[in-house]
Design an enzyme around this catalytic site. Structure first.
Site, PDB file in Angstrom:
ATOM      1  N   LYS A  85      64.293  73.843  16.216  1.00 56.42           N
ATOM      2  CA  LYS A  85      63.098  73.982  16.798  1.00 56.42           C
ATOM      3  C   LYS A  85      62.237  74.909  16.026  1.00 56.42           C
ATOM      4  O   LYS A  85      61.037  74.684  15.676  1.00 56.42           O
ATOM      5  CB  LYS A  85      62.865  74.368  18.107  1.00 56.42           C
ATOM      6  CG  LYS A  85      63.478  75.796  18.354  1.00 56.42           C
ATOM      7  CD  LYS A  85      63.155  76.393  19.761  1.00 56.42           C
ATOM      8  CE  LYS A  85      63.853  77.771  20.075  1.00 56.42           C
ATOM      9  NZ  LYS A  85      63.025  78.772  19.095  1.00 56.42           N
ATOM     10  N   THR A  86      63.009  75.793  15.464  1.00 60.82           N
ATOM     11  CA  THR A  86      62.123  76.874  14.532  1.00 60.82           C
ATOM     12  C   THR A  86      61.871  76.350  13.195  1.00 60.82           C
ATOM     13  O   THR A  86      60.717  76.341  12.553  1.00 60.82           O
ATOM     14  CB  THR A  86      63.126  77.996  13.949  1.00 60.82           C
ATOM     15  OG1 THR A  86      63.655  78.415  15.192  1.00 60.82           O
ATOM     16  CG2 THR A  86      62.558  78.965  13.138  1.00 60.82           C
ATOM     17  N   ASP A 105      56.261  79.479  20.962  1.00 60.97           N
ATOM     18  CA  ASP A 105      57.948  79.264  20.863  1.00 60.97           C
ATOM     19  C   ASP A 105      58.414  79.808  22.283  1.00 60.97           C
ATOM     20  O   ASP A 105      57.763  80.771  22.908  1.00 60.97           O
ATOM     21  CB  ASP A 105      58.449  80.177  19.784  1.00 60.97           C
ATOM     22  CG  ASP A 105      59.786  79.887  19.500  1.00 60.97           C
ATOM     23  OD1 ASP A 105      60.158  78.797  19.870  1.00 60.97           O
ATOM     24  OD2 ASP A 105      60.442  80.800  18.874  1.00 60.97           O
ATOM     25  N   GLU A 106      59.617  79.453  22.633  1.00 63.43           N
ATOM     26  CA  GLU A 106      60.275  79.738  24.016  1.00 63.43           C
ATOM     27  C   GLU A 106      59.209  79.754  25.126  1.00 63.43           C
ATOM     28  O   GLU A 106      59.198  80.498  25.948  1.00 63.43           O
ATOM     29  CB  GLU A 106      60.781  81.125  23.646  1.00 63.43           C
ATOM     30  CG  GLU A 106      61.666  81.437  22.600  1.00 63.43           C
ATOM     31  CD  GLU A 106      63.174  80.534  22.717  1.00 63.43           C
ATOM     32  OE1 GLU A 106      63.379  79.955  23.562  1.00 63.43           O
ATOM     33  OE2 GLU A 106      64.060  80.791  21.873  1.00 63.43           O
ATOM     34  N   GLN A 126      67.300  76.643  29.306  1.00 62.54           N
ATOM     35  CA  GLN A 126      67.484  77.986  28.888  1.00 62.54           C
ATOM     36  C   GLN A 126      66.406  78.975  29.223  1.00 62.54           C
ATOM     37  O   GLN A 126      66.684  80.048  28.767  1.00 62.54           O
ATOM     38  CB  GLN A 126      67.419  78.129  27.364  1.00 62.54           C
ATOM     39  CG  GLN A 126      68.480  77.108  26.693  1.00 62.54           C
ATOM     40  CD  GLN A 126      68.573  76.945  25.166  1.00 62.54           C
ATOM     41  OE1 GLN A 126      69.202  78.204  24.384  1.00 62.54           O
ATOM     42  NE2 GLN A 126      68.014  76.229  24.213  1.00 62.54           N
ATOM     43  N   ARG A 167      76.239  78.132  22.647  1.00 62.41           N
ATOM     44  CA  ARG A 167      76.436  78.955  21.707  1.00 62.41           C
ATOM     45  C   ARG A 167      77.629  78.688  20.737  1.00 62.41           C
ATOM     46  O   ARG A 167      77.763  78.978  19.500  1.00 62.41           O
ATOM     47  CB  ARG A 167      76.820  80.459  22.119  1.00 62.41           C
ATOM     48  CG  ARG A 167      75.630  81.209  23.006  1.00 62.41           C
ATOM     49  CD  ARG A 167      74.255  81.142  22.573  1.00 62.41           C
ATOM     50  NE  ARG A 167      73.749  79.730  23.086  1.00 62.41           N
ATOM     51  CZ  ARG A 167      72.493  79.504  22.544  1.00 62.41           C
ATOM     52  NH1 ARG A 167      72.090  79.785  21.483  1.00 62.41           N
ATOM     53  NH2 ARG A 167      71.948  78.503  23.378  1.00 62.41           N
TER      54      ARG A 167
END
Length: 674
Positions: free
Chosen positions: A31-32, A217-218, A248, A607
């Site tokens: 996504k970044t 973002d987020e 998340q 992770r």
């Protein structure tokens, strides 16, 4: 613009620029890269000036990383004026621009959590003086009200019981004091801009014209006030892209609302939803387990992570007799795996847990085995209250207009300058448009403040004035040591610390700080004011110390909570303490709030890049007693065909044991040969 590194869905998310867009970005889906390239696309291909693009996120590290990537792709000149910041930095800059509309002074003070807590303590809430939990609950309630855009009068009218009525009254006093101090707290940085945009059409139109494109973002971590801030910035038909993953969302305790994703679809019926489901991080088996687990939660938007990486080894479930054995097992395996892996590094391994208290035994075992490690979330030196106090004295000595420093130490140690006195002093300073320290010396203050309050304020300002004058004249270090002694700070530490040992530990921290000041004065001996230069350098060191240290490359095993692990990735992950009342946490079980705990487990699983090991104990020491533990329900929710339970495995045959011993000897021989 070349887009060779983007997959089909990433390209779709980048090219979509008309109207409201929600990008559902699964863990490890890049996504970044999409957000940063989209900013470049808007500047280069859509000819939107960088100054009219705003991107907001939640951490300084994420904001810095995005801005650096955009500058690298588009060039520093093209990105001049681009805003990439945290929500709170955006709010801070908004207030700085609109302070006149808000009827504030330009040099307003920002309170951190400790400053806010100290003010609440001083507001006469007697019940909380001996009950830290109650005091913390009050602070959390005020924060929650602000995040929900609830002002003191509304809080009072909506109070459901006696405790909330008392809390609402303290909230009203707190808000009044903050206004008098010309101060804002962390939550105000969102609340104040949101209310001004909501209530002032002129300001709202100005900002909507300024921001031609907004990226968030987020998004799953936004609270009510952040959601409303975004709405008022983009308008009814605004062009924006929000990126988030409801799976998340793990910050409900600080007001995050994953349902904001659902609300977005209701508020913007033409919302375009684009799903990023290809994961670039994890092996297939890990993603399958994550998908199966999170399917137990309800979803407004369904997505499935997938990867073109290998399927990978089974996920191991290791059952240990107790927590000592658990730590020994994990650390021994890390050492063994590092030895067996060519070019293996300790930084490839992470130990993740639900609560900070779980780290201690792993730390002890790592130290005993000489394994380097790094634990995230430890308290910064400059974040310690005693260091902040003495730093505030140093700041005020070199800059009398530092209202934040003044407010922190005016009554530390206690000298009879309470919140009512400070409120009256602050009101007068605002009328005169001067600093709090300058107001202490004016004759006109006597019209607003009399008696002991006035005497105590002037006695304090005289103390600081004399010390500042003496420090500028010569022996700055001696002056500071004398000031610390004169205010009785050593005795104050013993009064406010839990034990004499804790008081001396804090006192030693102060001596270390004063040693740095002395060295800083020596290093800046050629400066016109070496003392001021030394303090300025320490303030810079403080700010740098607060920045995320994860950027530092180090060959150390990583220990952190599941909350802290979000956004990171590791070759090998040990998810420890997979037991009922640990994960899911006991309080979540009691409150029937299992969904967020499941999301935490999902974050932990995703992770892992190559291998994932769950550990649990049969028995564990709790509160001085040995308790029998039950495996976490989440282990049963995982696809059992992909798990290797050591407790369910058949014992090795003699031949298999011999072969294992031979393999271990061969490994050791190759190690010594290398």
């Amino acid at each position: 613009m070349s887009l060779p590194q983007l997959n089909e869905k990433q390209r779709e998310a980048l090219l979509a620029t008309q109207g409201p867009i929600l990008v559902l970005a699964g863990a490890g889906s890049g996504k970044t890269s999409v957000i940063t390239r989209k900013m470049v696309y808007l500047i280069k291909e859509k000819d939107i000036p960088a100054r009219n693009i705003v991107a907001v996120t939640f951490t300084n590290k994420a904001a810095r990383e995005m801005k650096q990537r955009v500058s690298k792709l588009a060039g520093a000149k093209a990105t001049q004026g681009l805003t990439v910041s945290t929500f709170h930095n955006f709010g801070l800059n908004f207030i700085r621009r609109e302070y006149k509309k808000l009827r504030m002074k330009s040099n307003f003070t920002i309170f951190d959590d400790q400053d806010s807590l100290a003010l609440i303590k001083d507001l006469g809430f007697k019940e909380a003086e001996s009950d830290k939990q109650l005091l913390f609950r009050l602070q959390q309630q005020i924060s929650a009200w602000k995040n929900e855009l609830i002002l003191p009068e509304q809080a009072y009218n909506q109070a459901k019981d006696q405790e909330q009525l008392i809390f609402a009254k303290v909230y009203e006093k707190y808000a009044r004091s903050m206004k008098a101090y010309n101060a804002v707290d962390f939550d105000d940085l969102i609340l104040i801009p949101t209310l001004l945009l909501r209530d002032d059409p002129e300001v709202r139109e100005k900002w909507q014209n300024k921001i031609r494109y907004l990226l968030v973002d987020e998004y799953q971590d936004t609270n009510t006030s952040q959601y409303e801030l975004i709405k008022h910035l983009v308008g009814q038909f605004g062009h924006f892209t929000v990126v988030g993953d409801d799976d998340q969302s793990i910050y409900s305790w600080r007001g995050a609302r994953p349902e904001n994703l659902d609300q977005l679809a209701k508020d913007y019926p033409h919302l375009q939803v684009i799903k990023l489901e290809q994961n670039y991080r994890s092996y297939g088996r890990i993603l399958k387990a994550a998908n199966v687990l999170i399917d137990n939660n309800p979803h407004a938007f369904v997505k499935k992570l997938w990867s073109d990486k290998p399927y990978g080894d089974p996920l191991r479930v290791v059952t240990c007799p107790n927590e000592d054995a658990e730590a020994e097992k994990v650390v021994t395996e890390i050492i063994s795996r590092k030895v067996r892996t060519k070019n293996g590094r300790y930084s490839d391994f992470a130990i993740l847990y639900r609560g900070n208290h779980q780290s201690k035994i792993f730390e002890r075992t790592l130290i005993a085995n000489n394994v380097p490690y790094k634990i995230s979330g430890s308290t910064s030196f400059f974040a310690r209250s005693e260091i902040k106090d003495i730093m505030a004295y140093l700041r005020l000595l070199t800059n009398p207009d530092d209202d934040n420093a003044f407010l922190r130490i005016a009554n530390t140690p206690r000298r009879g300058i309470g919140p009512t006195t400070l409120e009256q002093l602050g009101t007068y300073a605002q009328i005169r448009h001067i600093s709090l320290f300058a107001a202490c010396h004016e004759i006109g203050l006597e019209q607003h403040l009399q008696g002991k309050g006035l005497d105590n304020v002037r006695r304090f300002s005289d103390l600081v004035s004399r010390a500042a004058d003496n420090a500028e004249r010569g022996d700055s270090v001696g002056v500071i040591h004398d000031l610390v002694a004169r205010i009785g700070y050593h005795s104050w530490l013993h009064e406010t610390s839990s034990t004499p040992k804790a008081a001396e530990f804090r006192w030693n921290n102060i001596q270390e700080l004063l040693g740095w000041v002395e060295k800083g004065i020596d290093d800046n001996s050629n400066d016109p004011n070496p003392f001021a230069a030394a303090v300025a350098n320490l303030m810079l060191r403080d700010m740098l110390d607060r920045n995320e240290k994860e950027e530092e490359e180090s060959n150390e095993v990583q220990l952190m909570t599941l909350h802290a692990a979000k956004g990171l990735e590791f070759n090998h992950v040990y998810l420890v303490g997979m037991e009922e009342e640990f994960l899911p946490h006991k309080s979540s079980i009691e409150n029937d709030d299992i969904e967020e705990e499941r999301r935490l487990a999902y974050v932990g699983i995703t992770r892992a890049q190559r291998t994932l090991t769950f550990t649990l104990c049969k028995k564990r020491s709790k509160y001085g007693e040995v308790m029998t533990c039950e495996p976490s329900r989440f282990l049963e929710e995982l696809p059992q065909d992909d798990l290797d339970w050591d407790a369910k495995r058949k014992p090795l045959t003699e031949e298999e044991q011999e072969q294992l011993a031979t393999d271990n000897i061969s490994m050791l021989k190759s190690l010594f040969a290398d």
